[in-house]
Scaffold this motif. Structure first.
Motif, PDB file in Angstrom:
ATOM      1  N   PRO A  25      28.834   4.125  43.931  1.00 55.14           N
ATOM      2  CA  PRO A  25      27.714   3.196  44.093  1.00 55.14           C
ATOM      3  C   PRO A  25      26.640   3.316  43.000  1.00 55.14           C
ATOM      4  CG  PRO A  25      27.334   5.113  45.459  1.00 55.14           C
ATOM      5  CD  PRO A  25      28.672   5.336  44.789  1.00 55.14           C
ATOM      6  N   TYR A  26      26.952   4.051  41.918  1.00 61.28           N
ATOM      7  CA  TYR A  26      25.957   4.291  40.871  1.00 61.28           C
ATOM      8  C   TYR A  26      26.157   3.394  39.648  1.00 61.28           C
ATOM      9  CZ  TYR A  26      25.852   8.461  43.750  1.00 61.28           C
ATOM     10  OH  TYR A  26      25.808   9.312  44.818  1.00 61.28           O
ATOM     11  N   GLY A  27      27.073   2.445  39.758  1.00 63.17           N
ATOM     12  CA  GLY A  27      27.418   1.631  38.601  1.00 63.17           C
ATOM     13  C   GLY A  27      26.281   0.761  38.104  1.00 63.17           C
ATOM     14  N   GLU A  28      26.097   0.706  36.813  1.00 61.80           N
ATOM     15  CA  GLU A  28      26.873   1.402  35.782  1.00 61.80           C
ATOM     16  C   GLU A  28      25.991   2.413  35.042  1.00 61.80           C
ATOM     17  OE1 GLU A  28      28.179  -1.708  33.155  1.00 61.80           O
ATOM     18  OE2 GLU A  28      29.378  -2.703  34.699  1.00 61.80           O
ATOM     19  N   LEU A  29      24.734   1.991  34.772  1.00 61.69           N
ATOM     20  CA  LEU A  29      23.875   2.824  33.911  1.00 61.69           C
ATOM     21  C   LEU A  29      22.913   3.647  34.764  1.00 61.69           C
ATOM     22  CD1 LEU A  29      23.331   3.374  30.851  1.00 61.69           C
ATOM     23  CD2 LEU A  29      21.454   1.739  31.026  1.00 61.69           C
ATOM     24  N   ASN A  30      23.469   4.523  35.612  1.00 60.50           N
ATOM     25  CA  ASN A  30      22.606   5.421  36.381  1.00 60.50           C
ATOM     26  C   ASN A  30      22.080   6.521  35.473  1.00 60.50           C
ATOM     27  OD1 ASN A  30      21.391   7.062  38.389  1.00 60.50           O
ATOM     28  ND2 ASN A  30      23.243   8.329  38.338  1.00 60.50           N
ATOM     29  N   LEU A  31      20.753   6.681  35.450  1.00 60.26           N
ATOM     30  CA  LEU A  31      20.120   7.690  34.599  1.00 60.26           C
ATOM     31  C   LEU A  31      19.516   8.829  35.408  1.00 60.26           C
ATOM     32  CD1 LEU A  31      18.631   5.035  32.236  1.00 60.26           C
ATOM     33  CD2 LEU A  31      20.462   6.615  31.669  1.00 60.26           C
ATOM     34  N   GLY A  32      19.685   8.789  36.732  1.00 64.14           N
ATOM     35  CA  GLY A  32      19.143   9.827  37.608  1.00 64.14           C
ATOM     36  C   GLY A  32      20.126  10.960  37.818  1.00 64.14           C
ATOM     37  N   GLY A  33      19.651  12.180  37.616  1.00 65.47           N
ATOM     38  CA  GLY A  33      20.523  13.335  37.732  1.00 65.47           C
ATOM     39  C   GLY A  33      20.542  13.983  39.090  1.00 65.47           C
ATOM     40  N   ALA A  34      19.800  13.439  40.061  1.00 65.96           N
ATOM     41  CA  ALA A  34      19.704  14.091  41.373  1.00 65.96           C
ATOM     42  C   ALA A  34      20.074  13.143  42.514  1.00 65.96           C
ATOM     43  CB  ALA A  34      18.285  14.619  41.585  1.00 65.96           C
ATOM     44  N   VAL A  35      21.000  12.212  42.232  1.00 66.34           N
ATOM     45  CA  VAL A  35      21.366  11.238  43.258  1.00 66.34           C
ATOM     46  C   VAL A  35      22.814  11.367  43.700  1.00 66.34           C
ATOM     47  CG1 VAL A  35      19.614   9.569  42.566  1.00 66.34           C
ATOM     48  CG2 VAL A  35      21.868   9.488  41.483  1.00 66.34           C
ATOM     49  N   GLY A  36      23.541  12.377  43.188  1.00 70.66           N
ATOM     50  CA  GLY A  36      24.916  12.599  43.602  1.00 70.66           C
ATOM     51  C   GLY A  36      25.964  12.104  42.627  1.00 70.66           C
ATOM     52  N   ASP A  37      25.531  11.522  41.509  1.00 69.45           N
ATOM     53  CA  ASP A  37      26.462  11.025  40.498  1.00 69.45           C
ATOM     54  C   ASP A  37      27.042  12.194  39.704  1.00 69.45           C
ATOM     55  OD1 ASP A  37      27.871   9.278  38.892  1.00 69.45           O
ATOM     56  OD2 ASP A  37      26.112   8.416  37.899  1.00 69.45           O
ATOM     57  N   ASP A  38      28.157  11.928  39.030  1.00 71.82           N
ATOM     58  CA  ASP A  38      28.801  12.908  38.161  1.00 71.82           C
ATOM     59  C   ASP A  38      27.845  13.265  37.020  1.00 71.82           C
ATOM     60  OD1 ASP A  38      30.346  14.336  36.382  1.00 71.82           O
ATOM     61  OD2 ASP A  38      31.856  12.777  36.087  1.00 71.82           O
ATOM     62  N   PRO A  39      27.471  14.542  36.868  1.00 71.16           N
ATOM     63  CA  PRO A  39      26.525  14.930  35.806  1.00 71.16           C
ATOM     64  C   PRO A  39      27.004  14.555  34.407  1.00 71.16           C
ATOM     65  CG  PRO A  39      26.790  16.715  37.378  1.00 71.16           C
ATOM     66  CD  PRO A  39      27.823  15.692  37.730  1.00 71.16           C
ATOM     67  N   VAL A  40      28.294  14.575  34.186  1.00 67.46           N
ATOM     68  CA  VAL A  40      28.825  14.198  32.870  1.00 67.46           C
ATOM     69  C   VAL A  40      28.542  12.722  32.598  1.00 67.46           C
ATOM     70  CG1 VAL A  40      30.905  13.969  31.465  1.00 67.46           C
ATOM     71  CG2 VAL A  40      30.602  15.979  32.929  1.00 67.46           C
ATOM     72  N   ALA A  41      28.711  11.883  33.626  1.00 64.80           N
ATOM     73  CA  ALA A  41      28.429  10.452  33.472  1.00 64.80           C
ATOM     74  C   ALA A  41      26.946  10.216  33.229  1.00 64.80           C
ATOM     75  CB  ALA A  41      28.888   9.694  34.722  1.00 64.80           C
ATOM     76  N   VAL A  42      26.092  10.960  33.921  1.00 66.57           N
ATOM     77  CA  VAL A  42      24.646  10.796  33.739  1.00 66.57           C
ATOM     78  C   VAL A  42      24.243  11.164  32.314  1.00 66.57           C
ATOM     79  CG1 VAL A  42      22.355  11.565  34.488  1.00 66.57           C
ATOM     80  CG2 VAL A  42      24.151  11.167  36.182  1.00 66.57           C
ATOM     81  N   ASN A  45      25.315   8.394  30.097  1.00 73.05           N
ATOM     82  CA  ASN A  45      24.448   7.232  30.272  1.00 73.05           C
ATOM     83  C   ASN A  45      23.105   7.426  29.571  1.00 73.05           C
ATOM     84  OD1 ASN A  45      26.307   5.829  31.814  1.00 73.05           O
ATOM     85  ND2 ASN A  45      25.440   6.499  33.775  1.00 73.05           N
ATOM     86  N   ARG A  46      22.559   8.621  29.672  1.00 74.03           N
ATOM     87  CA  ARG A  46      21.281   8.893  29.001  1.00 74.03           C
ATOM     88  C   ARG A  46      21.432   8.794  27.484  1.00 74.03           C
ATOM     89  NH1 ARG A  46      18.277  13.755  32.506  1.00 74.03           N
ATOM     90  NH2 ARG A  46      17.954  12.483  34.390  1.00 74.03           N
ATOM     91  N   ALA A  47      22.565   9.238  26.980  1.00 72.90           N
ATOM     92  CA  ALA A  47      22.811   9.131  25.543  1.00 72.90           C
ATOM     93  C   ALA A  47      22.990   7.671  25.137  1.00 72.90           C
ATOM     94  CB  ALA A  47      24.040   9.942  25.156  1.00 72.90           C
TER      95      ALA A  47
END
Length: 241
Positions: A25-42, A45-47
């Motif tokens: 449910p984080y698609g696509e550009l989730n920039l939050g690191g504390a919402v349960g998303d894959d840290p690698v994806a975050v 996305n930040r990059a």
């Protein structure tokens, strides 16, 4: 992916939810690191977001936001995975300040003459606690002048949509009268962005651009109130080098 505005050498940018690598449910550009998303994806996305703005991801300063009014003064790049537990940051160094939101109001400020910038996360509790005047005070302690500050607020839930119990509206409006609102269907509400505008004006900040986007109404933006389990938008402020 991102809207970007530049005024007097100050840059303000706001992401939407598109263009990243996170899955639902984080698609696509989730920039939050504390919402349960894959840290690698975050991290990716930040990059992506930083590079899209012509920024070095290592220059971006993040916060661990807790709906308070504490402010951190940042003097150097942030080690990966570390962030101050505050709801506002200020700096006079050549860094980029970021705020994460998914309905709360992101507040970005810059005094291009003093070369001081600030960023605040103004949700309902932070607004009532005074995070906005606190970040302006912290900037003035670094040499900023409120009358010179240019500011912007980003996408946030609007007063027509942010329904709250009547007693909560009364409690917040007692501290910030401008936040008193009513939903489009006639029930008690809060307009946090209006409260932010009033607090900035009271602090002497008059040059302000406000995003017209309501996150609850816009499917291009993350909204906690709409989806609960969702990603986070980012708002960035920096100065010309």
């Amino acid at each position: 992916m991102t809207s970007h505005d530049a005024r007097q050498g100050a840059h303000f940018a706001f992401t939407d939810r598109w263009g990243g690598v996170s899955t639902l449910p984080y698609g696509e550009l989730n920039l939050g690191g504390a919402v349960g998303d894959d840290p690698v994806a975050v991290r990716e996305n930040r990059a992506i977001a930083a590079r899209g703005l012509g920024l070095d991801p290592a220059d971006v300063v993040w916060m661990h936001q807790v709906h308070g009014a504490d402010v951190a003064v940042v003097t150097e790049r942030q080690p990966v995975g570390e962030a101050p537990t505050v709801d506002a940051v200020v700096t006079d160094r050549p860094l980029v300040l970021a705020v994460l939101t998914a309905d709360c109001t992101p507040v970005l400020l810059a005094d291009p003459v003093a070369r001081v910038i600030g960023a605040a996360h103004a949700g309902r509790p932070g607004l009532a606690a005074g995070v906005v005047p606190a970040v302006v005070r912290a900037m003035t302690e670094l040499g900023a002048v409120p009358a010179r500050i240019v500011a912007a607020t980003g996408p946030a839930v609007c007063g027509r949509c942010y329904e709250v119990p009547a007693e909560l509206r009364a409690e917040v409006a007692e501290r910030v009268p401008a936040a008193w609102a009513e939903t489009s269907w006639g029930t008690p509400a809060l307009d946090v962005a209006a409260g932010v505008r009033a607090q900035l004006a009271a602090a002497g900040v008059t040059e302000l651009e406000c995003s017209p986007v309501c996150t609850l109404e816009s499917t291009d933006h993350f909204s906690y109130r709409r989806e609960q389990r969702t990603g986070r938008l980012a708002s960035y402020v920096w100065l010309d080098s």
